[in-house]
Design a protein around this motif. Sequence first.
Motif, PDB file in Angstrom:
ATOM      1  N   UNK A  10       1.014  -1.308  -0.001  1.00 13.76           N
ATOM      2  CA  UNK A  10       0.128  -0.069  -0.014  1.00 13.76           C
ATOM      3  C   UNK A  10       0.960   1.269  -0.037  1.00 13.76           C
ATOM      4  N   UNK A  11       0.628   2.112  -0.928  1.00 14.15           N
ATOM      5  CA  UNK A  11       1.692   3.366  -0.966  1.00 14.15           C
ATOM      6  C   UNK A  11       0.431   4.572  -1.164  1.00 14.15           C
ATOM      7  N   UNK A 128       7.049  10.199 -21.714  1.00 15.87           N
ATOM      8  CA  UNK A 128       7.051  11.172 -20.590  1.00 15.87           C
ATOM      9  C   UNK A 128       8.161  10.415 -19.255  1.00 15.87           C
ATOM     10  N   UNK A 129       8.951  11.271 -18.978  1.00 18.17           N
ATOM     11  CA  UNK A 129       9.782  11.171 -17.668  1.00 18.17           C
ATOM     12  C   UNK A 129       8.778  11.251 -16.487  1.00 18.17           C
ATOM     13  N   UNK A 130       8.658  10.262 -15.582  1.00 17.28           N
ATOM     14  CA  UNK A 130       7.577  10.414 -14.580  1.00 17.28           C
ATOM     15  C   UNK A 130       8.366  10.571 -13.184  1.00 17.28           C
ATOM     16  N   UNK A 131       7.748  11.397 -12.372  1.00 15.15           N
ATOM     17  CA  UNK A 131       8.289  11.398 -10.991  1.00 15.15           C
ATOM     18  C   UNK A 131       7.304  11.127  -9.982  1.00 15.15           C
ATOM     19  N   UNK A 132       7.551  10.035  -9.161  1.00 17.04           N
ATOM     20  CA  UNK A 132       6.715   9.619  -8.156  1.00 17.04           C
ATOM     21  C   UNK A 132       7.320  10.076  -6.671  1.00 17.04           C
ATOM     22  N   UNK A 133       6.678  10.767  -5.867  1.00 11.47           N
ATOM     23  CA  UNK A 133       6.723  10.943  -4.459  1.00 11.47           C
ATOM     24  C   UNK A 133       6.044   9.869  -3.616  1.00 11.47           C
ATOM     25  N   UNK A 134       6.407   8.934  -3.064  1.00 15.50           N
ATOM     26  CA  UNK A 134       5.818   7.648  -2.585  1.00 15.50           C
ATOM     27  C   UNK A 134       6.233   7.670  -1.011  1.00 15.50           C
ATOM     28  N   UNK A 135       5.145   6.896  -0.240  1.00  8.12           N
ATOM     29  CA  UNK A 135       5.409   6.473   1.065  1.00  8.12           C
ATOM     30  C   UNK A 135       4.718   5.330   1.148  1.00  8.12           C
ATOM     31  N   UNK A 136       5.187   4.216   1.634  1.00 10.95           N
ATOM     32  CA  UNK A 136       4.977   3.110   1.837  1.00 10.95           C
ATOM     33  C   UNK A 136       4.165   3.011   3.017  1.00 10.95           C
ATOM     34  N   UNK A 137       2.913   2.498   3.117  1.00 12.75           N
ATOM     35  CA  UNK A 137       1.897   2.652   4.511  1.00 12.75           C
ATOM     36  C   UNK A 137       1.692   1.314   5.105  1.00 12.75           C
ATOM     37  N   UNK A 138       1.902   0.309   4.090  1.00 13.88           N
ATOM     38  CA  UNK A 138       1.569  -1.225   4.616  1.00 13.88           C
ATOM     39  C   UNK A 138       2.210  -1.916   3.654  1.00 13.88           C
TER      40      UNK A 138
END
Length: 160
Positions: A10-11, A128-138
């Motif tokens: 889960x992110x 497209x170059x894609x940028x993800x800001x991600x936090x792993x929650x579970x």
Amino acid sequence: MQVADRHVVYIHYTLTNDGGEVLDSSQGGDPLAFVFGAGNIIRGLEKALDGKAVGDKLNVRVAPAEAYGERDDRLIQEVPREAFQGVDEIQPGMAFNAQSSQGPMRVVVTAVTDELVTVDGNHPLAGEHLTFDVEITEVREATTEELEHGHVHGPGGHHH
């Protein structure tokens, strides 16, 4: 528990393009849930998440080759307007399902004249170059049923 094959992850994420435009985000909603290793997310993001753990935050820039591919001009075609039987008004931006030699594909109308309709079969984010800001929650082990179906069941996932 670490992110690994056969686990549900889960992110929360925010996706932006090189111009800084937010293209998608889970912020303010439920986190995205997926079975890791099942091809549910783009390859470049999945590689970056491998081995990470709950609470980890990442900023990941993904090149087109590991996202939605490079734009392919062969997927842009002019089609006779008669091919759109039963559609009274055709406008740029409209999407249709079309048959290709590789099976069904989604195409988007990019231009219309009296006789021809130009359609583009590229993914909207191709090239497209894609940028993800991600936090792993579970992170949890996937159930046998989730592994068989290739997607998450229950909260944040698919409901049958």
